[in-house]
Enzyme design. Sequence first.
Site, mmCIF file in Angstrom:
data_model
loop_
_atom_site.group_PDB
_atom_site.id
_atom_site.type_symbol
_atom_site.label_atom_id
_atom_site.label_comp_id
_atom_site.label_asym_id
_atom_site.label_seq_id
_atom_site.Cartn_x
_atom_site.Cartn_y
_atom_site.Cartn_z
ATOM 1 N N TYR A 15 0.790 -1.240 0.000
ATOM 2 C CA TYR A 15 0.000 0.000 0.000
ATOM 3 C C TYR A 15 0.819 1.286 0.000
ATOM 4 O O TYR A 15 0.250 2.366 0.046
ATOM 5 C CB TYR A 15 -0.934 -0.007 1.223
ATOM 6 C CG TYR A 15 -1.774 -1.245 1.268
ATOM 7 C CD1 TYR A 15 -2.796 -1.428 0.343
ATOM 8 C CD2 TYR A 15 -1.513 -2.255 2.190
ATOM 9 C CE1 TYR A 15 -3.548 -2.590 0.341
ATOM 10 C CE2 TYR A 15 -2.264 -3.419 2.194
ATOM 11 C CZ TYR A 15 -3.282 -3.587 1.265
ATOM 12 O OH TYR A 15 -4.010 -4.725 1.258
ATOM 13 N N ASP A 17 2.841 2.661 -2.290
ATOM 14 C CA ASP A 17 2.825 3.480 -3.504
ATOM 15 C C ASP A 17 1.570 4.350 -3.539
ATOM 16 O O ASP A 17 1.635 5.564 -3.731
ATOM 17 C CB ASP A 17 2.863 2.573 -4.744
ATOM 18 C CG ASP A 17 3.949 1.526 -4.642
ATOM 19 O OD1 ASP A 17 5.118 1.899 -4.655
ATOM 20 O OD2 ASP A 17 3.614 0.324 -4.524
ATOM 21 N N TYR A 193 5.798 -6.800 7.873
ATOM 22 C CA TYR A 193 5.843 -7.925 6.951
ATOM 23 C C TYR A 193 6.054 -9.187 7.789
ATOM 24 O O TYR A 193 6.281 -9.112 8.997
ATOM 25 C CB TYR A 193 6.995 -7.746 5.955
ATOM 26 C CG TYR A 193 7.000 -6.379 5.284
ATOM 27 C CD1 TYR A 193 5.984 -6.019 4.413
ATOM 28 C CD2 TYR A 193 8.016 -5.456 5.542
ATOM 29 C CE1 TYR A 193 5.978 -4.765 3.808
ATOM 30 C CE2 TYR A 193 8.016 -4.201 4.935
ATOM 31 C CZ TYR A 193 6.980 -3.856 4.077
ATOM 32 O OH TYR A 193 6.977 -2.616 3.497
ATOM 33 N N GLN A 255 -7.250 5.495 5.628
ATOM 34 C CA GLN A 255 -5.950 6.118 5.878
ATOM 35 C C GLN A 255 -5.992 7.205 6.959
ATOM 36 O O GLN A 255 -5.094 7.288 7.793
ATOM 37 C CB GLN A 255 -5.385 6.677 4.574
ATOM 38 C CG GLN A 255 -3.888 6.832 4.618
ATOM 39 C CD GLN A 255 -3.327 7.481 3.352
ATOM 40 O OE1 GLN A 255 -3.928 8.380 2.778
ATOM 41 N NE2 GLN A 255 -2.168 7.019 2.924
ATOM 42 N N ARG A 271 5.927 -0.144 8.981
ATOM 43 C CA ARG A 271 6.733 -0.735 7.910
ATOM 44 C C ARG A 271 6.779 0.211 6.711
ATOM 45 O O ARG A 271 6.177 1.287 6.723
ATOM 46 C CB ARG A 271 6.125 -2.080 7.514
ATOM 47 C CG ARG A 271 4.831 -1.934 6.740
ATOM 48 C CD ARG A 271 4.204 -3.270 6.388
ATOM 49 N NE ARG A 271 3.313 -3.137 5.246
ATOM 50 C CZ ARG A 271 2.442 -4.047 4.870
ATOM 51 N NH1 ARG A 271 2.308 -5.169 5.561
ATOM 52 N NH2 ARG A 271 1.682 -3.858 3.798
ATOM 53 N N GLY A 272 7.464 -0.219 5.643
ATOM 54 C CA GLY A 272 7.397 0.480 4.363
ATOM 55 C C GLY A 272 7.859 1.919 4.433
ATOM 56 O O GLY A 272 8.948 2.222 4.934
ATOM 57 N N GLU A 273 7.025 2.816 3.957
ATOM 58 C CA GLU A 273 7.413 4.217 3.873
ATOM 59 C C GLU A 273 6.396 5.126 4.550
ATOM 60 O O GLU A 273 6.734 5.939 5.406
ATOM 61 C CB GLU A 273 7.570 4.596 2.392
ATOM 62 C CG GLU A 273 8.058 5.986 2.208
ATOM 63 C CD GLU A 273 8.761 6.208 0.877
ATOM 64 O OE1 GLU A 273 8.579 7.276 0.327
ATOM 65 O OE2 GLU A 273 9.499 5.329 0.390
HETATM 66 O O1 TRH Z 1 2.228 -1.300 2.544
HETATM 67 P P1 TRH Z 1 3.670 -0.967 2.638
HETATM 68 O O2 TRH Z 1 4.572 -2.052 2.947
HETATM 69 O O3 TRH Z 1 4.041 -0.302 1.288
HETATM 70 C C1 TRH Z 1 5.211 -0.207 0.556
HETATM 71 C C2 TRH Z 1 5.216 -1.003 -0.682
HETATM 72 O O4 TRH Z 1 5.648 -2.297 -0.347
HETATM 73 C C3 TRH Z 1 6.094 -0.399 -1.705
HETATM 74 O O5 TRH Z 1 6.292 -1.242 -2.799
HETATM 75 C C4 TRH Z 1 7.391 0.054 -1.101
HETATM 76 O O6 TRH Z 1 8.083 0.745 -2.060
HETATM 77 C C5 TRH Z 1 7.124 0.970 0.048
HETATM 78 O O7 TRH Z 1 6.328 0.318 1.026
HETATM 79 C C6 TRH Z 1 8.371 1.482 0.696
HETATM 80 O O8 TRH Z 1 3.897 0.173 3.767
HETATM 81 P P2 TRH Z 1 3.519 1.695 3.862
HETATM 82 O O9 TRH Z 1 4.388 2.515 2.969
HETATM 83 O O10 TRH Z 1 3.561 2.014 5.255
HETATM 84 O O11 TRH Z 1 2.032 1.822 3.332
HETATM 85 C C7 TRH Z 1 0.924 1.403 4.062
HETATM 86 C C8 TRH Z 1 -0.224 2.353 3.849
HETATM 87 O O12 TRH Z 1 -1.407 1.791 4.373
HETATM 88 C C9 TRH Z 1 -0.035 3.679 4.566
HETATM 89 O O13 TRH Z 1 -0.507 4.746 3.760
HETATM 90 C C10 TRH Z 1 -0.906 3.556 5.797
HETATM 91 C C11 TRH Z 1 -2.019 2.724 5.263
HETATM 92 N N1 TRH Z 1 -2.824 1.970 6.242
HETATM 93 C C12 TRH Z 1 -4.163 2.260 6.359
HETATM 94 O O14 TRH Z 1 -4.686 3.148 5.667
HETATM 95 N N2 TRH Z 1 -4.916 1.539 7.216
HETATM 96 C C13 TRH Z 1 -4.397 0.552 8.005
HETATM 97 O O15 TRH Z 1 -5.135 -0.083 8.777
HETATM 98 C C14 TRH Z 1 -2.999 0.287 7.894
HETATM 99 C C15 TRH Z 1 -2.376 -0.774 8.755
HETATM 100 C C16 TRH Z 1 -2.241 1.015 7.004
#
Ligand code: TRH
Length: 377
Positions: A15, A17, A193, A255, A271-273
């Site tokens: 999520y 991106d 993860y 979000q 995690r992620g960004e």
């Molecule tokens: O989901 P992520 O691991 O996303 C990524 C991708 O893997 C991508 O390819 C990679 O390049 C990047 O990370 C670094 O983690 P991230 O970035 O934290 O994104 C999660 C999103 O989901 C964030 O906007 C928060 C949202 N979210 C919700 O809206 N509701 C929820 O309940 C949770 C747990 C998260």
Amino acid sequence: MKASWDIFCSVVDNYGDIGVTWRLARQLVAEHRCAVRLWVDDLRAFERLCPPIDVALPQQWQEGVDVRHWPAEWSPVAAADVVIAAFACQLPPAYMEAMAERERAPLWLNLDYLSAEAWVTGCHGLPSVKFKGVQKYFFFPGFQAGTGGLLREAGLLERRRAFQQDPLARKGFLAGLGVFAAPDARLMSLFAYENAGLASWLEALAADSRATHLLVPEGRILGDVQNWLGVEVLAAGAVQVRGALTVQVLPFVRQEEYDQFLWSCDFNAVRGEDSFVRAQWAGRPMLWHIYQQDEDIHLDKLDAFLELYTQGLSPEAKAALIDLWRAWNAGGEMAQGWKKLLEHWPEVAAHAEKWCLEQGSQPDLAAALVQFYLNWI
Ligand code: TRH
């Protein structure tokens, strides 16, 4: 006239991106009055973060953003004044032609991955490739002056503080999610993860003298939680108790709610960004599960961030934090590291708030992008 912006988002996985581009698009509209089209190739991922999304529609308006499904078969459109390719995604060739056909070339930016590495400051804003006279530039988010900064909506930290100072608001928000933790329990969130180190951490939490209430949004870590609990199924709504540890699985929230969720917790594993940045804005101690990259280059990124983030901590607290983060990112044993972190909790907690305020005093990423455009024209 409003500047027009096209943001292209290719959902590679998870999520992040869409999380980053949706946040940016909304902010450009709400705070900078830009006309924004957000092109997304996977509306299902988008729908998880923003439930009103209709995945069947090629075009729809969401919070003032013109959301477009980025189709496999591209139909020609005129290019915008500013074009953002998020995370180095490849623009449709016909769109690139449209950019070149404009009377005045657009500003073309590659919005890159977030990194605390030192080289980022030197590369931010530099020209990249050219297509038929249209110049592309690198735009790097970051933590230090000289980078593009972090996404942070206007008034975010004030809203966060007001929420955290209002126990009734927190209680009401948590009750809405079905969370009723014991008043003395440490409330923690877990978004990560798959991680082989989880079992040893949960073990330590279950054996702790203080109660922990662990909130786990549905996602990739759930299998490890389920294995440790030794249950057949684990889905949103499940509550399991082992010793001092209560594990509660929650549905993925939209979000905006995820912010309040982080603000409500005493400790956040992210995690992620995007969740990583949001946990920093929560001003609470945290743990980052970095996105794994080939040849372990993510470990350099992890260390670069730790180097910055731990500045100003006592050597003992710094070592405790670094050990815990490294163990988590190696899928290693967590019990010792967690115990050590608890010993330095007040210091680490005060530091999280200080870091948040320091970062919050820098220009935010949307404002930096708008400024970059204004300088460029
Ligand atoms: O989901 P992520 O691991 O996303 C990524 C991708 O893997 C991508 O390819 C990679 O390049 C990047 O990370 C670094 O983690 P991230 O970035 O934290 O994104 C999660 C999103 O989901 C964030 O906007 C928060 C949202 N979210 C919700 O809206 N509701 C929820 O309940 C949770 C747990 C998260």
